[in-house]
Write an enzyme that holds these catalytic residues in place. Structure first.
Site, PDB file in Angstrom:
ATOM      1  CB  THR A   1      -0.946   0.015   1.218  1.00  0.00           C
ATOM      2  OG1 THR A   1      -1.758   1.185   1.171  1.00  0.00           O
ATOM      3  CG2 THR A   1      -0.190  -0.003   2.528  1.00  0.00           C
TER       4      THR A   1
ATOM      5  CG  HIS B   1       5.030 -11.391  16.739  1.00  0.00           C
ATOM      6  ND1 HIS B   1       6.006 -12.315  16.397  1.00  0.00           N
ATOM      7  CD2 HIS B   1       5.646 -10.500  17.569  1.00  0.00           C
ATOM      8  CE1 HIS B   1       7.141 -12.001  16.997  1.00  0.00           C
ATOM      9  NE2 HIS B   1       6.953 -10.897  17.709  1.00  0.00           N
TER      10      HIS B   1
END
Length: 412
Positions: free
Chosen positions: A322, A374
């Site tokens: 993006t 994560h």
């Protein structure tokens, strides 16, 4: 006999759509396969065609939410075709009077003074060009944000003052608009991403000197040979595809208690449209050349702008890029595009003083942000991935073979 046209099935999980607009009016005669309406699902916009020729009778209003299978319209195929229906169109295309052509050229010429992303009527454009008005200081009241003549005159008569959406001065009005299916989906997916991933963001910065030098040196020849401009996205997409191959967990996702890895890079490119953010996918970026990537970026951007993206265009990405820099963003923390596990945020290129070999020099720098899940990507993988992208962008020759040529020579 009337032929019913119902809302078609557009995907397994989609149960309703929004009627964006009728392209033909109620009571008009339409030809078979002619586009009569545009519908928007939670994933894409698509067209509905007439199943037979006849007189159209609309069964819903623009903005209505319809269920799959609902009656959209009907066509009376027994109605006689109006005489001379096609003649005016042919005359317009082939035999337009010279005077009309001259008038059109005269009125539309100043449009070049208005930025491409701003819509304005020919008269409004002429006034903007003549009076050197900043279009961003004009409150547009036309359809879909189009600037009209009165809007420009109002801005000229009230310099330094701006109203919202054509409201009167010192207005305290509020407006209520129905949330579109696309905006509902964006809202739901963003909340789901924040609630279901262990999202973390790591940052770095890249010196854009080499890439900017390459673009400056080769942009004209590149466009002449390939018919497309050489932008930044092809460099970033190619760099990410190579880094994804080296760090496969960044290109994977969690499916229940399993990890799904991809041996290819289908990169989603975030595109802002008037209806909201969409993320069309470029397939197999690792196998594409720079010109092929640029052509695909333009193709998808144009389809997004014209609301022509299909479900196929929007599904199956393995990683997202993006670019908030086009809006002036210096740094941000992008949200993961689930079910993917990572997203790279590009930002504004800004000249900053940097210490290079003991000397302070001014370099065009860009902050990079990698948001990642994560649960699947550890700090080592995320940081190393971003460092690899930085290395490839600062040394573009490595994009050819994926690593430092000297290290390759020494088999390191």
């Amino acid at each position: 006999m009337a032929i019913d046209i119902k809302v078609p099935t557009v995907g397994e999980s989609i149960s309703e759509v929004t009627l964006l607009k009728w392209t033909r009016k109620d009571g008009e005669y339409v030809e078979r396969d002619e586009v009569i309406a545009e519908l928007e699902s939670e994933k894409a916009t698509f067209e509905v065609n007439a199943e037979k020729a006849g007189v159209l009778k609309t069964g819903a209003r623009e903005g209505d939410t319809l269920k799959i299978g609902d009656l959209l319209a009907s066509i009376d195929d027994t109605a006689a075709k109006p005489e001379g229906k096609e003649e005016p169109a042919k005359e317009t295309k082939a035999e337009a009077p010279k005077e009309a052509a001259k008038e059109e050229t005269k009125s539309s010429a100043p449009v070049t003074s208005v930025p491409n992303d701003i819509k304005a009527s020919p008269v409004a454009s002429a006034i903007i060009a003549d009076k050197k008005v900043d279009p961003k200081q004009v409150t547009a009241t036309g359809f879909q944000g189009k600037i009209l003549k009165d809007d420009v005159l109002a801005a000229l008569n009230n310099p330094g003052r701006k109203t919202f959406n054509g409201a009167s001065a010192f207005s305290r009005e509020t407006r209520v608009e129905k949330m579109s299916n696309l905006r509902k989906t964006i809202s739901r997916r963003l909340v789901e991403s924040k609630n279901t991933t262990a999202m973390l963001t790591t940052f770095n910065e890249v010196d854009m000197t080499r890439i900017m030098d390459i673009r400056s040196k080769y942009k004209d020849k590149f466009k002449e040979k390939h018919g497309v401009g050489l932008g930044f996205m092809s460099f970033f997409a190619k760099a990410c595809s190579l880094a994804l191959a080296e760090w496969p967990s960044v290109n994977a996702y969690i499916d229940g208690d399993q990890l799904v890895y991809h041996d290819y890079a289908d990169i989603s490119i975030a595109v802002s449209t008037p209806r909201g953010l969409t993320v069309p996918v470029i397939r197999n970026v690792e196998s594409l050349g720079m010109a092929e990537i640029e052509k695909k970026v333009i193709e998808l951007a144009n389809k997004a702008k014209d609301s022509k993206l299909t479900t196929e265009d929007l599904t199956g990405g393995t990683f997202t890029i993006t670019n908030g820099g086009v809006f002036g963003s210096l740094m941000s923390t992008p949200i993961i595009n689930i079910p993917q596990s990572a997203i790279l945020g590009m930002h504004k290129i800004q000249e900053r003083p940097m210490a290079v070999n003991g000397q302070v020099v001014v370099r065009p720098m860009m902050y990079l942000a990698l948001s990642y899940d994560h649960r699947i990507i550890d700090g080592r993988e995320s940081v190393s991935f971003l460092v690899k992208v930085k290395e490839l962008l600062e040394n573009p020759e490595q994009l050819l073979i994926g690593q430092d040529p000297v290290k390759s020579l020494l088999e390191m």
